[in-house]
Design an enzyme around this catalytic site. Structure first.
Site, PDB file in Angstrom:
ATOM      1  N   ARG A 128       1.384  52.411  14.164  1.00 37.96           N
ATOM      2  CA  ARG A 128       1.449  53.403  13.083  1.00 37.96           C
ATOM      3  C   ARG A 128       0.659  52.952  11.845  1.00 37.96           C
ATOM      4  O   ARG A 128       1.015  53.298  10.717  1.00 37.96           O
ATOM      5  CB  ARG A 128       2.898  53.690  12.681  1.00 37.96           C
ATOM      6  CG  ARG A 128       3.721  54.328  13.778  1.00 37.96           C
ATOM      7  CD  ARG A 128       3.262  55.758  14.024  1.00 37.96           C
ATOM      8  NE  ARG A 128       4.234  56.506  14.802  1.00 37.96           N
ATOM      9  CZ  ARG A 128       5.132  57.349  14.284  1.00 37.96           C
ATOM     10  NH1 ARG A 128       5.164  57.557  13.003  1.00 37.96           N
ATOM     11  NH2 ARG A 128       5.957  57.977  15.059  1.00 37.96           N
TER      12      ARG A 128
ATOM     13  N   ARG B 199       1.734  57.080   6.635  1.00 34.05           N
ATOM     14  CA  ARG B 199       2.234  57.460   5.313  1.00 34.05           C
ATOM     15  C   ARG B 199       2.353  56.334   4.297  1.00 34.05           C
ATOM     16  O   ARG B 199       2.438  56.603   3.104  1.00 34.05           O
ATOM     17  CB  ARG B 199       3.595  58.150   5.471  1.00 34.05           C
ATOM     18  CG  ARG B 199       3.482  59.523   6.091  1.00 34.05           C
ATOM     19  CD  ARG B 199       4.826  60.146   6.326  1.00 34.05           C
ATOM     20  NE  ARG B 199       5.506  59.484   7.439  1.00 34.05           N
ATOM     21  CZ  ARG B 199       6.658  59.916   7.967  1.00 34.05           C
ATOM     22  NH1 ARG B 199       7.251  60.976   7.466  1.00 34.05           N
ATOM     23  NH2 ARG B 199       7.200  59.285   8.974  1.00 34.05           N
TER      24      ARG B 199
ATOM     25  N   ARG C 196      -3.527  63.806   3.832  1.00 36.87           N
ATOM     26  CA  ARG C 196      -2.416  64.578   4.374  1.00 36.87           C
ATOM     27  C   ARG C 196      -1.913  65.634   3.384  1.00 36.87           C
ATOM     28  O   ARG C 196      -1.375  66.677   3.799  1.00 36.87           O
ATOM     29  CB  ARG C 196      -1.317  63.585   4.753  1.00 36.87           C
ATOM     30  CG  ARG C 196      -0.044  64.130   5.272  1.00 36.87           C
ATOM     31  CD  ARG C 196      -0.165  64.767   6.615  1.00 36.87           C
ATOM     32  NE  ARG C 196       1.183  65.123   7.030  1.00 36.87           N
ATOM     33  CZ  ARG C 196       1.867  66.148   6.549  1.00 36.87           C
ATOM     34  NH1 ARG C 196       1.295  66.973   5.706  1.00 36.87           N
ATOM     35  NH2 ARG C 196       3.099  66.370   6.931  1.00 36.87           N
TER      36      ARG C 196
ATOM     37  N   ASP D 221      -0.830  62.182  17.948  1.00 32.83           N
ATOM     38  CA  ASP D 221       0.607  62.029  18.157  1.00 32.83           C
ATOM     39  C   ASP D 221       0.908  62.155  19.641  1.00 32.83           C
ATOM     40  O   ASP D 221       0.206  62.871  20.357  1.00 32.83           O
ATOM     41  CB  ASP D 221       1.389  63.076  17.361  1.00 32.83           C
ATOM     42  CG  ASP D 221       2.856  62.688  17.274  1.00 32.83           C
ATOM     43  OD1 ASP D 221       3.202  61.880  16.411  1.00 32.83           O
ATOM     44  OD2 ASP D 221       3.648  63.177  18.099  1.00 32.83           O
TER      45      ASP D 221
ATOM     46  N   TYR E  79      11.941  64.490  24.016  1.00 32.23           N
ATOM     47  CA  TYR E  79      11.629  65.483  22.964  1.00 32.23           C
ATOM     48  C   TYR E  79      11.670  66.908  23.513  1.00 32.23           C
ATOM     49  O   TYR E  79      12.129  67.823  22.834  1.00 32.23           O
ATOM     50  CB  TYR E  79      10.262  65.174  22.336  1.00 32.23           C
ATOM     51  CG  TYR E  79      10.298  63.962  21.440  1.00 32.23           C
ATOM     52  CD1 TYR E  79      10.729  64.058  20.121  1.00 32.23           C
ATOM     53  CD2 TYR E  79       9.941  62.706  21.921  1.00 32.23           C
ATOM     54  CE1 TYR E  79      10.801  62.934  19.309  1.00 32.23           C
ATOM     55  CE2 TYR E  79      10.014  61.585  21.118  1.00 32.23           C
ATOM     56  CZ  TYR E  79      10.443  61.707  19.806  1.00 32.23           C
ATOM     57  OH  TYR E  79      10.522  60.596  19.014  1.00 32.23           O
TER      58      TYR E  79
HETATM   59  O1  1CP Z   1      -1.624  54.728  13.385  1.00 28.88           O
HETATM   60  C1  1CP Z   1      -1.147  55.059  14.471  1.00 28.88           C
HETATM   61  O2  1CP Z   1      -0.346  54.356  15.100  1.00 28.88           O
HETATM   62  C2  1CP Z   1      -1.690  56.335  15.130  1.00 28.88           C
HETATM   63  C3  1CP Z   1      -0.931  57.515  14.914  1.00 28.88           C
HETATM   64  C4  1CP Z   1       0.402  57.815  15.588  1.00 28.88           C
HETATM   65  C5  1CP Z   1       0.984  57.336  16.780  1.00 28.88           C
HETATM   66  C6  1CP Z   1       0.507  56.234  17.690  1.00 28.88           C
HETATM   67  C7  1CP Z   1       1.249  58.809  15.076  1.00 28.88           C
HETATM   68  C8  1CP Z   1       1.014  59.562  13.842  1.00 28.88           C
HETATM   69  N1  1CP Z   1       2.281  58.985  15.964  1.00 28.88           N
HETATM   70  C9  1CP Z   1       2.156  58.092  16.998  1.00 28.88           C
HETATM   71  C10 1CP Z   1       3.021  57.943  18.173  1.00 28.88           C
HETATM   72  C11 1CP Z   1       4.376  58.559  18.165  1.00 28.88           C
HETATM   73  N2  1CP Z   1       4.756  59.789  17.697  1.00 28.88           N
HETATM   74  C12 1CP Z   1       5.509  57.958  18.763  1.00 28.88           C
HETATM   75  C13 1CP Z   1       5.477  56.641  19.492  1.00 28.88           C
HETATM   76  C14 1CP Z   1       5.511  55.470  18.567  1.00 28.88           C
HETATM   77  C15 1CP Z   1       6.797  55.251  17.811  1.00 28.88           C
HETATM   78  O3  1CP Z   1       7.839  55.033  18.471  1.00 28.88           O
HETATM   79  O4  1CP Z   1       6.739  55.233  16.582  1.00 28.88           O
HETATM   80  C16 1CP Z   1       6.598  58.835  18.610  1.00 28.88           C
HETATM   81  C17 1CP Z   1       8.019  58.627  19.067  1.00 28.88           C
HETATM   82  C18 1CP Z   1       6.110  60.003  17.936  1.00 28.88           C
HETATM   83  C19 1CP Z   1       6.878  61.225  17.598  1.00 28.88           C
HETATM   84  C20 1CP Z   1       6.835  61.474  16.142  1.00 28.88           C
HETATM   85  N3  1CP Z   1       5.756  62.020  15.498  1.00 28.88           N
HETATM   86  C21 1CP Z   1       7.785  61.116  15.170  1.00 28.88           C
HETATM   87  C22 1CP Z   1       9.061  60.347  15.449  1.00 28.88           C
HETATM   88  C23 1CP Z   1      10.280  61.166  15.357  1.00 28.88           C
HETATM   89  C24 1CP Z   1      11.475  60.423  15.922  1.00 28.88           C
HETATM   90  O5  1CP Z   1      12.005  60.904  16.930  1.00 28.88           O
HETATM   91  O6  1CP Z   1      11.884  59.376  15.372  1.00 28.88           O
HETATM   92  C25 1CP Z   1       7.301  61.536  13.915  1.00 28.88           C
HETATM   93  C26 1CP Z   1       7.967  61.452  12.593  1.00 28.88           C
HETATM   94  C27 1CP Z   1       6.002  62.084  14.149  1.00 28.88           C
HETATM   95  C28 1CP Z   1       5.032  62.552  13.126  1.00 28.88           C
HETATM   96  C29 1CP Z   1       3.940  61.582  12.838  1.00 28.88           C
HETATM   97  N4  1CP Z   1       3.090  61.056  13.808  1.00 28.88           N
HETATM   98  C30 1CP Z   1       2.149  60.248  13.188  1.00 28.88           C
HETATM   99  C31 1CP Z   1       2.406  60.275  11.774  1.00 28.88           C
HETATM  100  C32 1CP Z   1       1.588  59.553  10.740  1.00 28.88           C
HETATM  101  C33 1CP Z   1       3.525  61.096  11.572  1.00 28.88           C
HETATM  102  C34 1CP Z   1       4.128  61.462  10.247  1.00 28.88           C
HETATM  103  C35 1CP Z   1       3.709  62.849   9.929  1.00 28.88           C
HETATM  104  C36 1CP Z   1       3.298  63.086   8.501  1.00 28.88           C
HETATM  105  O7  1CP Z   1       2.209  62.663   8.041  1.00 28.88           O
HETATM  106  O8  1CP Z   1       4.078  63.782   7.836  1.00 28.88           O
END
Ligand code: 1CP
Length: 341
Positions: free
Chosen positions: A25, A29, A38, A74, A149
């Site tokens: 990640r 943010r 964003r 994502d 999900y």
């Molecule tokens: O920098 C990086 O790593 C690349 C971007 C990336 C990756 C690899 C994002 C951006 N998401 C992911 C993978 C992802 N998405 C996972 C697997 C990794 C992990 O466990 O953290 C999962 C479970 C998600 C699903 C997801 N997308 C969540 C999690 C919700 C939960 O169940 O806890 C969330 C909050 C998102 C949104 C998201 N994805 C990425 C970002 C930067 C964000 C935040 C959105 C925003 O900017 O408001």
């Protein structure tokens, strides 16, 4: 331009001059530069704009000097391409308004052609490869994590509906997993063809499963995907969050690199993974330690990992959104400096 291939060497368990580092990640943010981009678009608009995805993918490389870039996207993007409505609600995360809980819903899922439905991802990869001087990691969610999900309709804490389907309708559950697996294999192969240089499979929720259920309901599909990716010859990283109790099975997945969360000592894990490279595993919240304590902790982790066939330094899970970027920079500099051979 010269390419820093330290990360790829470590993936392949070849000797390196120092331990490479990236952070799960890392584009996100906690960076004000990300917030700025964003602020102008929704999260899904960002994911579907190759130019903006390139910009935020490059930020942690330029600002923090990570040794690998990870595609900004994502894990749920391919689930939308399977035909499901996907929304991101501010402060709540992903939502699938139409849950997948019965045969009709599973049957109506499509196996998308990745270049047709997710061309913006492939375009991002192609553009990034022109800019990057470090390797580019592509990724997807593991089928089990993606399935949670779809079945729950979003994030969950108890996973009632997921386990209900597993235990009361196992055939339907397996059918859903097969479809997600077919989609994921094709999606990752397309990322490889577009120019990704390593592929990570994120199994964020594997740790909620008993070992016997992981083996029956989740692992076979990860194995299938990794087998499907063999022709690409790319290093594959498998990260099962909360997966210390599943480690012996994760090793069996066929991945080249085993991702580790912070709940296991890295030296203990290395003794169990044999010849494979490992990635991890400092507690993401340890980045809050004062500088001298953070450096000492990193030094100890590097020492504990000296017997690894390959070690890629990473956090044990994603960087938290309130982490000060300066603290992440202290960690990157410390790993680079303290691991010099
Ligand atoms: O920098 C990086 O790593 C690349 C971007 C990336 C990756 C690899 C994002 C951006 N998401 C992911 C993978 C992802 N998405 C996972 C697997 C990794 C992990 O466990 O953290 C999962 C479970 C998600 C699903 C997801 N997308 C969540 C999690 C919700 C939960 O169940 O806890 C969330 C909050 C998102 C949104 C998201 N994805 C990425 C970002 C930067 C964000 C935040 C959105 C925003 O900017 O408001």
């Amino acid at each position: 331009m010269t390419m820093n291939d330290t990360f790829l060497k470590a993936c392949r368990a070849e000797p390196t001059d120092y331990t490479p580092i990236w952070m799960m990640r890392q584009a996100g943010r906690y960076l004000p530069e990300y917030q700025k981009v964003r602020g102008k678009v929704t999260f899904l608009e960002l994911c579907k704009s190759p130019e903006l995805c390139v910009e935020v993918t490059l930020q942690p490389i330029d600002i923090l000097h990570m040794d690998a870039a990870i595609l900004f996207s994502d894990i749920l993007i391919p689930m939308e391409a399977m035909g499901l409505r996907l929304e991101f609600h501010e402060g709540k995360g992903p939502v699938f308004p139409d849950t997948v809980r019965d045969k009709a819903a599973v049957d109506s899922l499509m196996i998308p052609e990745p270049n047709e439905t997710m061309g913006f991802v492939m375009e991002t990869i192609k553009l990034l490869r022109k800019e990057l001087k470090v390797p580019l990691i592509g990724f997807a969610g593991a089928p089990f994590t993606c399935a949670t999900y779809l079945i729950e309709g979003g994030s969950s804490k108890v996973f009632w509906e997921t386990k209900k389907m597993m235990f009361t309708a196992p055939e339907l559950f397996h059918k859903l997993m097969q479809k997600i697996t077919a989609c994921t294999s094709a999606y990752l192969v397309a990322q490889a063809h577009a120019g990704a240089q390593a592929l990570q499979i994120f199994d964020s929720w594997a740790g909620i499963l008993a070992p016997c259920d992981f083996r029956e309901f989740a692992l076979p599909y990860v194995k299938r995907i990794i087998a499907d990716l063999q022709p690409t010859k790319l290093p594959i990283i498998y990260f099962a969050n909360n997966g210390a109790t599943l480690l012996d099975y994760s090793v069996d997945s066929g991945a080249d690199v085993i991702g580790l969360d912070w709940r296991i000592n890295i030296g203990d894990a290395i003794r169990r993974v044999g010849n494979k490279a490992v990635q991890g595993n400092i507690d993401p919240f340890a980045l809050l330690l004062p500088k001298d304590k953070l450096r000492a902790r990193i030094k100890r982790l590097l020492e504990d990992a000296t017997d690894a066939k390959g070690h890629i330094f990473n956090l044990g899970h994603g960087i938290h959104q309130f982490t000060p970027p300066e603290q992440a920079k202290i960690a990157v500099d410390a790993v680079h400096e303290l691991s010099q051979r």
